[in-house]
Design an enzyme around this catalytic site. Structure first.
Site, PDB file in Angstrom:
ATOM      1  N   HIS A  33       2.317   1.697  -3.208  1.00 12.06           N
ATOM      2  CA  HIS A  33       1.410   2.617  -3.900  1.00 12.06           C
ATOM      3  C   HIS A  33       1.965   4.040  -3.933  1.00 12.06           C
ATOM      4  O   HIS A  33       1.262   4.972  -4.283  1.00 12.06           O
ATOM      5  CB  HIS A  33       0.015   2.584  -3.263  1.00 12.06           C
ATOM      6  CG  HIS A  33      -0.670   1.253  -3.420  1.00 12.06           C
ATOM      7  ND1 HIS A  33      -1.952   1.006  -3.000  1.00 12.06           N
ATOM      8  CD2 HIS A  33      -0.230   0.084  -3.964  1.00 12.06           C
ATOM      9  CE1 HIS A  33      -2.287  -0.253  -3.279  1.00 12.06           C
ATOM     10  NE2 HIS A  33      -1.255  -0.836  -3.847  1.00 12.06           N
TER      11      HIS A  33
ATOM     12  N   ASP B 173       0.876  -1.179   0.000  1.00 12.09           N
ATOM     13  CA  ASP B 173       0.000   0.000   0.000  1.00 12.09           C
ATOM     14  C   ASP B 173       0.910   1.225   0.000  1.00 12.09           C
ATOM     15  O   ASP B 173       2.048   1.139  -0.471  1.00 12.09           O
ATOM     16  CB  ASP B 173      -0.956  -0.051   1.205  1.00 12.09           C
ATOM     17  CG  ASP B 173      -2.264   0.695   0.922  1.00 12.09           C
ATOM     18  OD1 ASP B 173      -2.203   1.845   0.452  1.00 12.09           O
ATOM     19  OD2 ASP B 173      -3.354   0.137   1.166  1.00 12.09           O
TER      20      ASP B 173
END
Ligand SMILES: *[C@@H]1O[C@H](CO)[C@@H](O)[C@H](O)[C@H]1NC(C)=O
Ligand SMILES: *[C@@H]1O[C@H](CO)[C@@H](O)[C@H](O)[C@H]1NC(C)=O
Ligand SMILES: *[C@@H]1O[C@H](CO)[C@@H](O)[C@H](O)[C@H]1NC(C)=O
Ligand SMILES: *[C@@H]1O[C@H](CO)[C@@H](O)[C@H](O)[C@H]1NC(C)=O
Ligand SMILES: *[C@@H]1O[C@H](CO)[C@@H](O)[C@H](O)[C@H]1NC(C)=O
Ligand SMILES: *[C@@H]1O[C@H](CO)[C@@H](O)[C@H](O)[C@H]1NC(C)=O
Ligand SMILES: *[C@@H]1O[C@H](CO)[C@@H](O)[C@H](O)[C@H]1NC(C)=O
Length: 276
Positions: free
Chosen positions: A102, A79
């Site tokens: 991310h 993430d």
């Protein structure tokens, strides 16, 4: 994503003068390291090492924390490598590598309409990102309140990054598509600088989507040099810009069409009446 069911690997709550140095967290069940309501925090020589497909494994997550330094760390996760949430101010991040993951993010802010987000004085400098989905990103939900002010992303080296520069005021987490409708209110963004962002991208070099009612003000793009990664499929639009007044300093590669004058924004209603 916020997932309250699983605890972060390591969390500090309501702590002052915290130093985290020289630790490695591998295969974290959820966030690797989280700070909530903390003041004067230093994190350095830290390694987060989890697979790119492990859900919700943010590297370092800051919420309601101030006077924070994060540096000299390598973050690989599934993430956001670094996630800055509401109530965070005076945060300086430098010499960090990110990937997979991310990217480095502020937000998602302003979820659930009633929540007021206040984020200010955040800098990210000397960041290397490889094989991340986003590079430098600010994301807010529709209908939020408050503001993000004073953010600098500087000297960010990207390789094989899907979208290196992102402002998304229409953010809607994957699991929440049905909750998301366009709203008139939005977290107001201003004073955001992206400078020396260089390297290769896989899909869109610059993706700026600001709120229709609360357009972004004072966005600066300076020394942006982004080229498609080798062997990536041809794309239709390398850049996107919506409701943003942007000042440019050359070089700007690829070129992007944003509002050229703030006058076009003057008759827009401003709903950021809630001063942070
Ligand atoms: C964190 O600290 C705040 C402020 O002291 C407190 O209200 C809250 O209950 C704490 N949260 C947890 C999960 O311990
Ligand atoms: C991060 O990676 C770089 C390059 O591989 C290495 O030189 C550095 O020591 C690493 N830092 C940490 C904290 O492991
Ligand atoms: C990029 O990251 C994805 C997701 O973690 C992974 O499947 C892929 O192998 C990585 N590619 C490279 C070139 O590192
Ligand atoms: C910001 O935080 C740093 C420590 O990281 C501190 O030295 C500095 O005084 C803080 N600045 C303000 C304006 O509070
Ligand atoms: C934020 O930066 C501004 C301008 O540098 C400064 O005046 C202000 O004190 C800073 N605020 C915090 C909370 O660090
Ligand atoms: C950060 O990186 C720069 C450039 O590599 C280096 O000169 C500087 O000493 C580093 N800072 C720290 C605190 O390690
Ligand atoms: C929300 O507004 C954006 C920008 O005006 C528009 O592109 C999008 O289609 C709208 N979405 C919905 C669900 O109305």
């Amino acid at each position: 994503f916020i997932c309250l069911a699983v605890a972060p690997a390591l969390r500090f709550n309501a702590s002052t003068n915290v130093v985290v140095k020289g630790i490695t967290i591998r295969n974290s069940p959820q966030f690797h390291l989280k700070f909530n309501h903390c003041k004067r925090v230093v994190v350095h020589v830290m390694t987060a090492d989890s697979p790119g497909d492990s859900p919700n494994t943010d590297g370092i997550h800051l919420h309601n924390s101030q006077d924070v330094l994060i540096h000299s760390s390598n973050l690989s996760c599934g993430d956001d490598c670094i996630s800055i949430q509401s109530g965070s101010t005076n945060v300086s991040i430098f010499n960090v590598s990110c990937g997979p993951g991310h990217g480095i993010s502020i937000g998602g802010l302003g979820r659930n309409y009633i929540s007021k987000a206040c984020v200010s004085n955040i800098s990210f400098r000397n960041i290397v990102m490889h094989n991340t989905t986003n590079g430098a990103r600010i994301k807010t939900w529709q209908g939020g309140r408050g503001s993000v002010q004073g953010v600098v992303f500087s000297n960010i080296q990207v390789s094989q990054v899907v979208r290196p520069i992102v402002i998304n005021q229409f953010y809607c987490g994957e699991k929440h598509k049905t909750e998301c409708r366009n709203q008139t209110a939005a977290v107001a963004l201003s004073g955001i600088t992206f400078e020396k962002i260089r390297g290769t991208y896989k899909d869109k070099a610059v993706d700026i989507a600001c709120s229709d009612n609360v357009p972004c003000r004072g966005i600066t793009l300076s020394a942006i040099e982004l080229t498609p990664a080798p062997n990536e499929r041809p794309r239709t639009d390398d850049t996107f810009c919506w409701q943003a007044f942007v000042e440019f300093t050359a070089p700007m590669v690829p070129p992007i069409g944003c509002l050229k004058t703030e006058k076009l924004l003057n008759n827009k209603a401003q709903s950021n009446r809630d001063v942070c």
